[in-house]
Design a protein around this motif. Sequence first.
Motif, PDB file in Angstrom:
ATOM      1  N   VAL A  15       0.825  -1.206   0.000  1.00 34.25           N
ATOM      2  CA  VAL A  15       0.000   0.000   0.000  1.00 34.25           C
ATOM      3  C   VAL A  15       0.862   1.259   0.000  1.00 34.25           C
ATOM      4  CG1 VAL A  15      -1.751   1.297   1.266  1.00 34.25           C
ATOM      5  CG2 VAL A  15      -1.865  -1.209   1.180  1.00 34.25           C
ATOM      6  N   THR A  16       0.554   2.162  -0.930  1.00 36.76           N
ATOM      7  CA  THR A  16       1.160   3.490  -0.956  1.00 36.76           C
ATOM      8  C   THR A  16       0.044   4.499  -0.730  1.00 36.76           C
ATOM      9  OG1 THR A  16       2.863   2.794  -2.518  1.00 36.76           O
ATOM     10  CG2 THR A  16       2.451   5.165  -2.337  1.00 36.76           C
ATOM     11  N   LEU A  17       0.152   5.283   0.344  1.00 36.17           N
ATOM     12  CA  LEU A  17      -0.837   6.315   0.628  1.00 36.17           C
ATOM     13  C   LEU A  17      -0.478   7.573  -0.153  1.00 36.17           C
ATOM     14  CD1 LEU A  17      -1.227   5.859   4.487  1.00 36.17           C
ATOM     15  CD2 LEU A  17      -2.596   4.863   2.639  1.00 36.17           C
ATOM     16  N   ILE A  18      -1.492   8.227  -0.688  1.00 33.78           N
ATOM     17  CA  ILE A  18      -1.290   9.407  -1.521  1.00 33.78           C
ATOM     18  C   ILE A  18      -1.926  10.609  -0.846  1.00 33.78           C
ATOM     19  CG2 ILE A  18      -1.763  10.450  -3.769  1.00 33.78           C
ATOM     20  CD1 ILE A  18      -1.865   7.498  -4.824  1.00 33.78           C
ATOM     21  N   ARG A  19      -1.128  11.616  -0.630  1.00 34.63           N
ATOM     22  CA  ARG A  19      -1.586  12.877  -0.036  1.00 34.63           C
ATOM     23  C   ARG A  19      -1.758  13.887  -1.171  1.00 34.63           C
ATOM     24  NH1 ARG A  19      -1.860  10.493   4.528  1.00 34.63           N
ATOM     25  NH2 ARG A  19      -0.001   9.503   5.300  1.00 34.63           N
ATOM     26  N   SER A  20      -2.712  14.768  -1.025  1.00 39.82           N
ATOM     27  CA  SER A  20      -2.954  15.766  -2.058  1.00 39.82           C
ATOM     28  C   SER A  20      -2.663  17.156  -1.511  1.00 39.82           C
ATOM     29  CB  SER A  20      -4.408  15.704  -2.533  1.00 39.82           C
ATOM     30  OG  SER A  20      -4.648  16.752  -3.444  1.00 39.82           O
ATOM     31  N   GLY A  21      -1.770  17.865  -2.188  1.00 39.77           N
ATOM     32  CA  GLY A  21      -1.496  19.251  -1.838  1.00 39.77           C
ATOM     33  C   GLY A  21      -2.570  20.189  -2.359  1.00 39.77           C
ATOM     34  N   SER A  22      -3.456  19.668  -3.196  1.00 41.94           N
ATOM     35  CA  SER A  22      -4.519  20.487  -3.789  1.00 41.94           C
ATOM     36  C   SER A  22      -5.821  20.434  -3.003  1.00 41.94           C
ATOM     37  CB  SER A  22      -4.806  20.009  -5.214  1.00 41.94           C
ATOM     38  OG  SER A  22      -3.636  20.046  -5.982  1.00 41.94           O
ATOM     39  N   LEU A  23      -5.908  19.506  -2.027  1.00 44.26           N
ATOM     40  CA  LEU A  23      -7.127  19.357  -1.233  1.00 44.26           C
ATOM     41  C   LEU A  23      -6.859  19.774   0.205  1.00 44.26           C
ATOM     42  CD1 LEU A  23      -8.215  15.892  -2.652  1.00 44.26           C
ATOM     43  CD2 LEU A  23      -9.238  18.113  -3.170  1.00 44.26           C
ATOM     44  N   SER A  24      -7.908  20.004   0.955  1.00 43.73           N
ATOM     45  CA  SER A  24      -7.790  20.435   2.343  1.00 43.73           C
ATOM     46  C   SER A  24      -6.946  19.468   3.159  1.00 43.73           C
ATOM     47  CB  SER A  24      -9.188  20.527   2.964  1.00 43.73           C
ATOM     48  OG  SER A  24      -9.088  20.737   4.358  1.00 43.73           O
ATOM     49  N   ASP A  25      -6.185  20.006   4.090  1.00 42.96           N
ATOM     50  CA  ASP A  25      -5.374  19.164   4.965  1.00 42.96           C
ATOM     51  C   ASP A  25      -6.061  18.877   6.302  1.00 42.96           C
ATOM     52  OD1 ASP A  25      -5.151  21.618   6.179  1.00 42.96           O
ATOM     53  OD2 ASP A  25      -2.962  21.653   6.203  1.00 42.96           O
ATOM     54  N   VAL A  26      -7.351  19.216   6.434  1.00 43.07           N
ATOM     55  CA  VAL A  26      -8.065  18.926   7.686  1.00 43.07           C
ATOM     56  C   VAL A  26      -8.505  17.476   7.782  1.00 43.07           C
ATOM     57  CG1 VAL A  26      -8.885  21.262   8.231  1.00 43.07           C
ATOM     58  CG2 VAL A  26     -10.243  19.786   6.751  1.00 43.07           C
ATOM     59  N   ALA A  27      -8.587  16.787   6.660  1.00 44.65           N
ATOM     60  CA  ALA A  27      -8.966  15.371   6.683  1.00 44.65           C
ATOM     61  C   ALA A  27      -7.900  14.582   7.437  1.00 44.65           C
ATOM     62  CB  ALA A  27      -9.122  14.831   5.271  1.00 44.65           C
ATOM     63  N   GLU A  28      -8.350  13.635   8.256  1.00 43.39           N
ATOM     64  CA  GLU A  28      -7.434  12.840   9.083  1.00 43.39           C
ATOM     65  C   GLU A  28      -7.098  11.517   8.401  1.00 43.39           C
ATOM     66  OE1 GLU A  28      -9.782  12.711  12.671  1.00 43.39           O
ATOM     67  OE2 GLU A  28      -8.806  14.504  13.421  1.00 43.39           O
ATOM     68  N   TYR A  29      -6.922  11.568   7.093  1.00 48.91           N
ATOM     69  CA  TYR A  29      -6.616  10.370   6.323  1.00 48.91           C
ATOM     70  C   TYR A  29      -6.046  10.792   4.981  1.00 48.91           C
ATOM     71  CZ  TYR A  29     -11.241  11.875   4.858  1.00 48.91           C
ATOM     72  OH  TYR A  29     -12.301  12.637   4.459  1.00 48.91           O
ATOM     73  N   ALA A  30      -5.362   9.863   4.319  1.00 51.44           N
ATOM     74  CA  ALA A  30      -4.885  10.095   2.960  1.00 51.44           C
ATOM     75  C   ALA A  30      -6.099  10.135   2.036  1.00 51.44           C
ATOM     76  CB  ALA A  30      -3.930   8.972   2.550  1.00 51.44           C
ATOM     77  N   TYR A  31      -5.980  10.874   0.956  1.00 51.33           N
ATOM     78  CA  TYR A  31      -7.093  10.982   0.022  1.00 51.33           C
ATOM     79  C   TYR A  31      -7.175   9.822  -0.958  1.00 51.33           C
ATOM     80  CZ  TYR A  31      -8.681  15.585   1.463  1.00 51.33           C
ATOM     81  OH  TYR A  31      -9.220  16.618   2.171  1.00 51.33           O
ATOM     82  N   ALA A  32      -6.083   9.101  -1.137  1.00 52.93           N
ATOM     83  CA  ALA A  32      -6.069   7.977  -2.077  1.00 52.93           C
ATOM     84  C   ALA A  32      -4.984   6.995  -1.649  1.00 52.93           C
ATOM     85  CB  ALA A  32      -5.800   8.481  -3.498  1.00 52.93           C
ATOM     86  N   ALA A  33      -5.037   5.803  -2.223  1.00 57.39           N
ATOM     87  CA  ALA A  33      -4.008   4.795  -1.976  1.00 57.39           C
ATOM     88  C   ALA A  33      -3.918   3.907  -3.207  1.00 57.39           C
ATOM     89  CB  ALA A  33      -4.357   3.965  -0.747  1.00 57.39           C
ATOM     90  N   THR A  34      -2.730   3.355  -3.421  1.00 56.18           N
ATOM     91  CA  THR A  34      -2.528   2.452  -4.540  1.00 56.18           C
ATOM     92  C   THR A  34      -1.857   1.171  -4.058  1.00 56.18           C
ATOM     93  OG1 THR A  34      -0.342   3.335  -5.083  1.00 56.18           O
ATOM     94  CG2 THR A  34      -2.232   4.370  -6.167  1.00 56.18           C
TER      95      THR A  34
END
Length: 136
Positions: free
Chosen positions: A5-24
């Motif tokens: 699993v690779t977790l993907i963080r988005s610099g374009s979306l809010s950082d208030v979410a307590e989780y990664a926005y995507a994973a591969t």
Amino acid sequence: MPRAVTLIRSGSLSDVAEYAYAATAPAEARLVFLAGACPLNEDGSTAAKGDYAGQAAKAVENMRTALADAGASVEDVISTRVLVASSHRKDLVTAWEVVRDAFAEHDVPSTLMGVTVLGYDDQLVEIEAVAAVLDS
């Protein structure tokens, strides 16, 4: 042991979410689809009746057991869905905080949902998960 699993963080979306926005996961990963982990004791009775945090903790415990039986661990989870039988946001947050803390730094993409009712008597929380494992 390498993880799939690779977790993907988005610099374009809010950082208030307590989780990664995507994973591969790579194509060679074995996917493990878990049934919803329920807050059930070994005898089938519902644990922690009336207690959102207690039921979330028991559901996490049962999820860990199911993952282990499939040759996986929490660090192999690629996504979750947390179902909470309540229309009150505070109850959803109470359950979510237990699940979030159980995943610690492995903050997988997750959906938190309030639902009307769950399948077992007195059930308040259920956790669905998908994992990806690299078998050696």
